[in-house]
Design an enzyme around this catalytic site. Sequence first.
Site, PDB file in Angstrom:
ATOM      1  N   GLN A 197       0.850  -1.198   0.000  1.00 33.01           N
ATOM      2  CA  GLN A 197       0.000   0.000   0.000  1.00 33.01           C
ATOM      3  C   GLN A 197       0.885   1.247   0.000  1.00 33.01           C
ATOM      4  O   GLN A 197       1.538   1.537   1.000  1.00 33.01           O
ATOM      5  CB  GLN A 197      -0.863  -0.035   1.275  1.00 33.01           C
ATOM      6  CG  GLN A 197      -1.772   1.143   1.475  1.00 33.01           C
ATOM      7  CD  GLN A 197      -2.373   1.124   2.895  1.00 33.01           C
ATOM      8  OE1 GLN A 197      -1.845   0.471   3.789  1.00 33.01           O
ATOM      9  NE2 GLN A 197      -3.451   1.847   3.084  1.00 33.01           N
ATOM     10  N   GLY A 198       0.910   1.952  -1.112  1.00 33.81           N
ATOM     11  CA  GLY A 198       1.750   3.147  -1.232  1.00 33.81           C
ATOM     12  C   GLY A 198       0.927   4.399  -1.016  1.00 33.81           C
ATOM     13  O   GLY A 198       0.630   5.144  -1.969  1.00 33.81           O
ATOM     14  N   SER A 250       1.290   6.505   2.385  1.00 30.43           N
ATOM     15  CA  SER A 250       2.031   7.472   3.206  1.00 30.43           C
ATOM     16  C   SER A 250       3.272   7.987   2.500  1.00 30.43           C
ATOM     17  O   SER A 250       3.927   7.257   1.743  1.00 30.43           O
ATOM     18  CB  SER A 250       2.473   6.827   4.520  1.00 30.43           C
ATOM     19  OG  SER A 250       1.379   6.297   5.201  1.00 30.43           O
ATOM     20  N   SER A 299       4.742  -1.281   3.915  1.00 24.32           N
ATOM     21  CA  SER A 299       4.890  -2.652   4.402  1.00 24.32           C
ATOM     22  C   SER A 299       4.953  -3.606   3.219  1.00 24.32           C
ATOM     23  O   SER A 299       4.157  -3.493   2.277  1.00 24.32           O
ATOM     24  CB  SER A 299       3.712  -3.038   5.299  1.00 24.32           C
ATOM     25  OG  SER A 299       3.606  -2.142   6.373  1.00 24.32           O
ATOM     26  N   GLU A 308      -9.222  -1.411   6.170  1.00 22.63           N
ATOM     27  CA  GLU A 308      -7.998  -1.641   6.950  1.00 22.63           C
ATOM     28  C   GLU A 308      -8.299  -1.534   8.449  1.00 22.63           C
ATOM     29  O   GLU A 308      -7.924  -2.407   9.225  1.00 22.63           O
ATOM     30  CB  GLU A 308      -6.929  -0.606   6.564  1.00 22.63           C
ATOM     31  CG  GLU A 308      -5.621  -0.796   7.322  1.00 22.63           C
ATOM     32  CD  GLU A 308      -4.504   0.158   6.852  1.00 22.63           C
ATOM     33  OE1 GLU A 308      -4.794   1.154   6.181  1.00 22.63           O
ATOM     34  OE2 GLU A 308      -3.340  -0.143   7.177  1.00 22.63           O
ATOM     35  N   GLU A 319      -4.511   9.324  17.991  1.00 24.12           N
ATOM     36  CA  GLU A 319      -5.007  10.710  18.063  1.00 24.12           C
ATOM     37  C   GLU A 319      -6.033  10.947  16.944  1.00 24.12           C
ATOM     38  O   GLU A 319      -7.076  11.575  17.161  1.00 24.12           O
ATOM     39  CB  GLU A 319      -3.852  11.715  17.931  1.00 24.12           C
ATOM     40  CG  GLU A 319      -2.939  11.785  19.138  1.00 24.12           C
ATOM     41  CD  GLU A 319      -1.950  10.625  19.207  1.00 24.12           C
ATOM     42  OE1 GLU A 319      -1.791   9.895  18.208  1.00 24.12           O
ATOM     43  OE2 GLU A 319      -1.340  10.435  20.276  1.00 24.12           O
TER      44      GLU A 319
HETATM   45  C1  LIG Z   1       4.244  -0.630  11.266  1.00 24.38           C
HETATM   46  C2  LIG Z   1       3.718   0.369  10.288  1.00 24.38           C
HETATM   47  C3  LIG Z   1       3.332  -0.055   9.042  1.00 24.38           C
HETATM   48  C4  LIG Z   1       2.862   0.880   8.103  1.00 24.38           C
HETATM   49  N1  LIG Z   1       2.540   0.427   6.854  1.00 24.38           N
HETATM   50  C5  LIG Z   1       2.133   1.317   5.928  1.00 24.38           C
HETATM   51  C6  LIG Z   1       1.874   0.894   4.590  1.00 24.38           C
HETATM   52  O1  LIG Z   1       1.994  -0.290   4.255  1.00 24.38           O
HETATM   53  N2  LIG Z   1       1.495   1.817   3.696  1.00 24.38           N
HETATM   54  C7  LIG Z   1       1.340   3.136   4.009  1.00 24.38           C
HETATM   55  O2  LIG Z   1       0.958   3.903   3.139  1.00 24.38           O
HETATM   56  N3  LIG Z   1       1.599   3.579   5.267  1.00 24.38           N
HETATM   57  C8  LIG Z   1       2.003   2.702   6.224  1.00 24.38           C
HETATM   58  N4  LIG Z   1       2.279   3.138   7.495  1.00 24.38           N
HETATM   59  C9  LIG Z   1       2.218   4.566   7.778  1.00 24.38           C
HETATM   60  C10 LIG Z   1       1.078   4.994   8.708  1.00 24.38           C
HETATM   61  O3  LIG Z   1      -0.153   4.979   8.057  1.00 24.38           O
HETATM   62  C11 LIG Z   1       1.447   6.385   9.227  1.00 24.38           C
HETATM   63  O4  LIG Z   1       2.620   6.253   9.996  1.00 24.38           O
HETATM   64  C12 LIG Z   1       0.361   7.002  10.061  1.00 24.38           C
HETATM   65  O5  LIG Z   1      -0.775   7.283   9.300  1.00 24.38           O
HETATM   66  C13 LIG Z   1       0.843   8.290  10.765  1.00 24.38           C
HETATM   67  O6  LIG Z   1       1.428   9.154   9.866  1.00 24.38           O
HETATM   68  P1  LIG Z   1       2.887   9.784  10.129  1.00 24.38           P
HETATM   69  O7  LIG Z   1       3.810   8.663  10.468  1.00 24.38           O
HETATM   70  O8  LIG Z   1       3.234  10.633   8.967  1.00 24.38           O
HETATM   71  O9  LIG Z   1       2.729  10.657  11.427  1.00 24.38           O
HETATM   72  P2  LIG Z   1       2.167  12.154  11.488  1.00 24.38           P
HETATM   73  O10 LIG Z   1       0.894  12.232  10.721  1.00 24.38           O
HETATM   74  O11 LIG Z   1       3.254  13.098  11.151  1.00 24.38           O
HETATM   75  O12 LIG Z   1       1.817  12.265  13.016  1.00 24.38           O
HETATM   76  C14 LIG Z   1       2.797  12.595  14.020  1.00 24.38           C
HETATM   77  C15 LIG Z   1       2.067  12.721  15.348  1.00 24.38           C
HETATM   78  O13 LIG Z   1       1.135  13.807  15.297  1.00 24.38           O
HETATM   79  C16 LIG Z   1      -0.173  13.377  15.639  1.00 24.38           C
HETATM   80  N5  LIG Z   1      -1.173  14.059  14.813  1.00 24.38           N
HETATM   81  C17 LIG Z   1      -1.151  14.236  13.475  1.00 24.38           C
HETATM   82  N6  LIG Z   1      -2.260  14.895  13.074  1.00 24.38           N
HETATM   83  C18 LIG Z   1      -3.004  15.137  14.189  1.00 24.38           C
HETATM   84  C19 LIG Z   1      -4.242  15.783  14.431  1.00 24.38           C
HETATM   85  N7  LIG Z   1      -4.971  16.292  13.435  1.00 24.38           N
HETATM   86  N8  LIG Z   1      -4.699  15.833  15.707  1.00 24.38           N
HETATM   87  C20 LIG Z   1      -3.991  15.295  16.728  1.00 24.38           C
HETATM   88  N9  LIG Z   1      -2.787  14.691  16.559  1.00 24.38           N
HETATM   89  C21 LIG Z   1      -2.310  14.598  15.308  1.00 24.38           C
HETATM   90  C22 LIG Z   1      -0.163  11.881  15.303  1.00 24.38           C
HETATM   91  O14 LIG Z   1      -1.181  11.205  16.024  1.00 24.38           O
HETATM   92  C23 LIG Z   1       1.239  11.483  15.707  1.00 24.38           C
HETATM   93  O15 LIG Z   1       1.303  11.266  17.086  1.00 24.38           O
HETATM   94  C24 LIG Z   1       2.756   2.235   8.453  1.00 24.38           C
HETATM   95  C25 LIG Z   1       3.128   2.658   9.734  1.00 24.38           C
HETATM   96  C26 LIG Z   1       3.612   1.747  10.640  1.00 24.38           C
HETATM   97  C27 LIG Z   1       4.027   2.236  11.994  1.00 24.38           C
END
Ligand SMILES: Cc1cc2nc3c(=O)[nH]c(=O)nc-3n(C[C@H](O)[C@H](O)[C@H](O)COP(=O)(O)OP(=O)(O)OC[C@H]3O[C@@H](n4cnc5c(N)ncnc54)[C@H](O)[C@@H]3O)c2cc1C
Length: 402
Positions: free
Chosen positions: A136-137, A139, A171, A254, A386
């Site tokens: 899944q591309g 993020s 992933s 999901e 969150e």
């Molecule tokens: C093990 C794992 C597998 C994954 N696999 C995939 C995958 O296969 N494909 C894919 O596309 N993605 C994948 N992801 C990515 C995942 O979807 C993102 O990490 C997740 O959506 C959070 O985005 P971010 O890491 O950019 O954090 P950010 O969005 O930058 O968030 C940083 C912090 O700010 C908080 N925050 C952000 N916005 C708000 C708000 N509006 N209100 C309150 N708090 C907020 C968040 O809760 C977090 O604590 C994976 C992540 C993990 C950990």
Amino acid sequence: MDFRDQPDEAAFRGEVREFLDKELPERFRGIASGGMMMGGGEGGDMRSRFEELREWRKKLSDKGWIAPAWPKEYGGAGLGVMEQFIMNEEMAEARAPQVGGMGTSMIGPTLIIHGDEAQKKEHLGRILSGEVQWCQGFSEPGSGSDLASLQTRAVRDGDDYVINGQKIWTSLAHMAKNMILLARTDPDAPKHKGITYFIMDMKSPGINVRPLMNMAGSHEFNEVFLDNVRVPKENIIGEENRGWYAAMTTLDFERSAIGSAIGMKQTVESIIEYARDHDSDHTSALKVNPMVRYELTDRLLEVEIARMFSYRVVTLQNRGLIPNYEASLMKLYNTELNQRIARTGLRMLGMYGQLDRGSELAPNKGRNCYTFLRSVAYTIEGGTSEVQRNIVAQRGLGLPRD
Ligand SMILES: Cc1cc2nc3c(=O)[nH]c(=O)nc-3n(C[C@H](O)[C@H](O)[C@H](O)COP(=O)(O)OP(=O)(O)OC[C@H]3O[C@@H](n4cnc5c(N)ncnc54)[C@H](O)[C@@H]3O)c2cc1C
């Protein structure tokens, strides 16, 4: 909700139990399916795990039970919501390994709703047979919670789109044959309205997959760099610039697939069993820290609450309603509970719990340590806690946005 099975549901439950008694290979019994502690997540080699499951996959596939709720024409069993729920319960109780993965839980269901006939024909059968792995591309380095801000660009060139950008946390990209990809096709439109949803062949020239190791030491996710990758226009899911709406379907699938109350119950039970078996040795913290008893009791009660949440969601689905904040509530509760269970499991082992796989002195082969480290990501993947709380606050409680 009536907690008892209706006569036809009881008959179906009997059929599933009989099948599992007869067909579940002996070596899988005792390996937790949704449980994450004593045998579920060990962070082993994913390729060899996949090979090991081939025979079991075939048996399920012959009955249409890999994706039981898919229509029969696409290789499912055409079952209803309650039957699917009963089947999941029985599989979890029997600790039968799950074989579907993201293909059956997210991508197939999205294609059934938004894909065209050619896409369904080409991909659904291969998802069920396990021939083709997906990733899944969505993020990107600057776009996770605020996914609609994604910057990867797709520009039309003849019959293709040319794609440039970067995905992250992808992933299984290192094993996948196809990616579902979101890219911006109209940079001038409001951010939700200029995104298109593609299927991308991971063998296309211009794709560079670089591994990222997680803090538990496993290679699960990756960075994916896209440099002038050509994707044919036939690979759009739905319509150009309307990818956001189909992507939301994928995310709903999901979130509702994350966490199983029965798997969590089994995990707590396995910690209790461990405490009983190791009553007199140095790896049980019970003697020095009797409070662990109360923790275990709390965890068992919380698992029952998780079970009630899952009944609530399935009851809504069974009435033809689409769970919304209720699915977020379940994702939030289950993933945070899974983290608490992992912590209790670690505390049960006292100081020895910190020893990881590979150490001779690690109790339970270091699985508790691994699970604890891996559990940190549960509340991030699939949408952070969150973000789920915001959904519950706004849609469930009707609170204002800011
Ligand atoms: C093990 C794992 C597998 C994954 N696999 C995939 C995958 O296969 N494909 C894919 O596309 N993605 C994948 N992801 C990515 C995942 O979807 C993102 O990490 C997740 O959506 C959070 O985005 P971010 O890491 O950019 O954090 P950010 O969005 O930058 O968030 C940083 C912090 O700010 C908080 N925050 C952000 N916005 C708000 C708000 N509006 N209100 C309150 N708090 C907020 C968040 O809760 C977090 O604590 C994976 C992540 C993990 C950990």
